[in-house]
Design an enzyme around this catalytic site. Structure first.
Site, PDB file in Angstrom:
ATOM      1  N   GLY A 132      38.164  48.277  52.832  1.00 34.39           N
ATOM      2  CA  GLY A 132      38.991  48.769  51.730  1.00 34.39           C
ATOM      3  C   GLY A 132      39.263  50.247  51.931  1.00 34.39           C
ATOM      4  CB  ILE A 158      48.325  41.744  49.076  1.00 34.84           C
ATOM      5  CG1 ILE A 158      47.263  41.918  50.191  1.00 34.84           C
ATOM      6  CG2 ILE A 158      49.690  42.260  49.517  1.00 34.84           C
ATOM      7  CD1 ILE A 158      46.887  43.362  50.526  1.00 34.84           C
ATOM      8  N   GLY A 340      38.402  49.424  15.246  1.00 32.85           N
ATOM      9  CA  GLY A 340      38.320  48.007  15.634  1.00 32.85           C
ATOM     10  C   GLY A 340      39.662  47.422  16.024  1.00 32.85           C
ATOM     11  CD  GLU A 363      49.538  53.208  45.926  1.00 33.15           C
ATOM     12  OE1 GLU A 363      49.935  54.310  46.320  1.00 33.15           O
ATOM     13  OE2 GLU A 363      50.295  52.298  45.528  1.00 33.15           O
TER      14      GLU A 363
END
Ligand code: FAD
Length: 384
Positions: A132, A158, A340, A363
């Site tokens: 990665g 991807i 909430g 990225e």
């Protein structure tokens, strides 16, 4: 002097983009998020408006615009729906821009008019299950066989993976490490190319994220993009530009949080007064507001450097690092300010939080951005 004013054309495009997205995306985003798919008709509609081809020369179907206008469009996309923003930035920003910069004239004519018009989609296949952040060590391999390349390997996470018509795929053609990587254009209907959608993501649920498997996928020699062994350099170049796009999208998230909190806190009352009248609520609003400006300025600075042909890589890393962390912080504060109601999907802020979360991961993670900035400041690489 730094000129922070926008031209009339830039302001006009931003207005056009906001009006279009408020009509075509905002009313549908919660439903698209729940069903884990946008209505793909939105892709061609965005193409018609010029979202994909903003900075692409007119010869390839683009508008030939500037990077600040591109940032404004991506901010509006991020404000409306980050899932939709990602479809654009990956198809054109990562895949199309490499074809534009390094592809042959034949490759440009074959793919760019479709990608700029939104009638075709591209994806960017770099990440693999075992590589990665360390993408330069990817394992997918392309071997020359007569006039063809035969590719074997797998990719993961991807964006646009199952929707794309073409994958800008990175594969090893030579030595270990970044210098042995080349880039190929692999059409999605190539025999042996399997794509599987990854369901159940935390955010960006409206876009298709896929794992890709390539088993003896055969492409002609003409599928190689640019020079053999330069693929990793092309990937890093496009990620530098891509980080400006991600940063601009994150500015949109921060802006959306600001607008949501200001709107909600002026309407909701507790202790007989609007939430906006409490100092600690204004503290949250001020934090988000300052971060929106700071993230926007860093993003525009990186875009201006790119536009004027100066070195912009470190500025892009700074913008991406700051804006992505700011988006997560703003969305978290927005949920806090909604109480909430921020936690349920009747209101938009929980989606902003889920969509923001990936921005510090892809990225280049925030840690990788810091390593890039640290290397630029010290001249010493802490990667290895
Ligand atoms: P790892 O690299 O395993 O990192 C795990 C952790 O270790 C992180 O915190 C990281 O910062 C830290 N770390 C790693 N190395 C170092 C180091 N040297 N120093 C300090 N810390 C370190 N990829 C594509 O190619 N194309 C796409 O279109 C695409 N789209 C994506 C869409 C989504 C929704 C997601 C989730 C991912 C996508 N990615 C895509 C992949 C993404 O770019 C990677 O997930 C990212 O680069 C991180 O790699 P990894 O997940 O393997 O994490």
């Amino acid at each position: 002097m730094i000129d922070l004013s926008l031209t009339d054309e830039q302001v006009a495009f931003q207005k056009l983009a906001r009006e279009f997205l408020d009509k075509e995306v905002v009313p549908h985003r919660a439903e698209w998020d729940r069903r884990e798919s946008v209505d793909t008709a939105i892709i061609a509609k965005m193409g018609e408006l010029g979202f994909f081809g903003l900075t692409v020369p007119e010869a390839y179907g683009g508008l030939g615009g500037d990077y600040i206008t591109y940032c404004l469009a991506l901010e509006e996309l991020g404000r409306a729906d980050s899932a939709v923003r990602g479809i654009v930035t990956v198809s054109m920003g990562l895949c199309g821009k490499i074809i534009l910069a390094h592809g042959s004239e034949e490759q440009k004519q074959e793919w760019l008019p479709g990608i700029t018009s939104g009638t075709k989609l591209g994806c960017f296949g770099l990440t693999e299950p075992d590589t990665g952040s360390d993408a330069g060590n990817l394992k997918t391999r392309a071997v020359r066989d007569g006039g063809d390349w035969v590719i074997n390997g797998s990719k993961i996470f991807i964006t646009n993976g199952t929707w794309a018509d073409v994958c800008l795929l990175f594969a090893r053609t030579g030595e270990d490490g970044p210098r042995g990587v080349s880039a190929f254009l692999v059409p999605s209907d190539a025999p042996g190319f399997e794509r599987t959608e990854i369901k159940g993501k935390l955010g960006l649920r409206g876009q298709a994220t896929a794992s890709l498997s390539l088993e003896d996928v055969r492409v002609p020699a003409s599928a190689l993009v640019g020079e053999e062994g330069r693929g990793f350099t092309y990937a890093m170049e496009s990620l530098d530009k891509g980080r400006i796009s991600v940063a601009a999208g994150c500015v949109g998230i921060v802006q959306a949080c600001l607008e949501a909190v200001v709107g909600y806190s002026t309407e909701r009352t507790q202790f007989g007064k609007p939430l906006a009248s409490f100092q600690m609520v204004q503290d949250m609003i001020a934090e988000i507001s300052v971060d929106a400006d700071a993230a926007r300025l860093l993003t525009w600075r990186a875009a201006s450097l790119l536009e004027s042909g100066e070195a912009y890589g470190t500025a892009a890393s700074k913008a991406k690092l700051f804006a992505s962390e700011a988006a997560v912080k703003a969305a978290n504060l927005a949920i806090q300010a909604f109480g909430g109601y921020g936690y349920v999907d009747e209101y938009p802020v929980q989606k902003l939080m889920r969509d923001a979360r990936v921005m510090t991961l892809y990225e280049g993670t925030s840690q990788i951005q810091k390593l890039l900035i640290g290397r630029a400041e010290t001249g010493v690489s802490a990667f290895l």
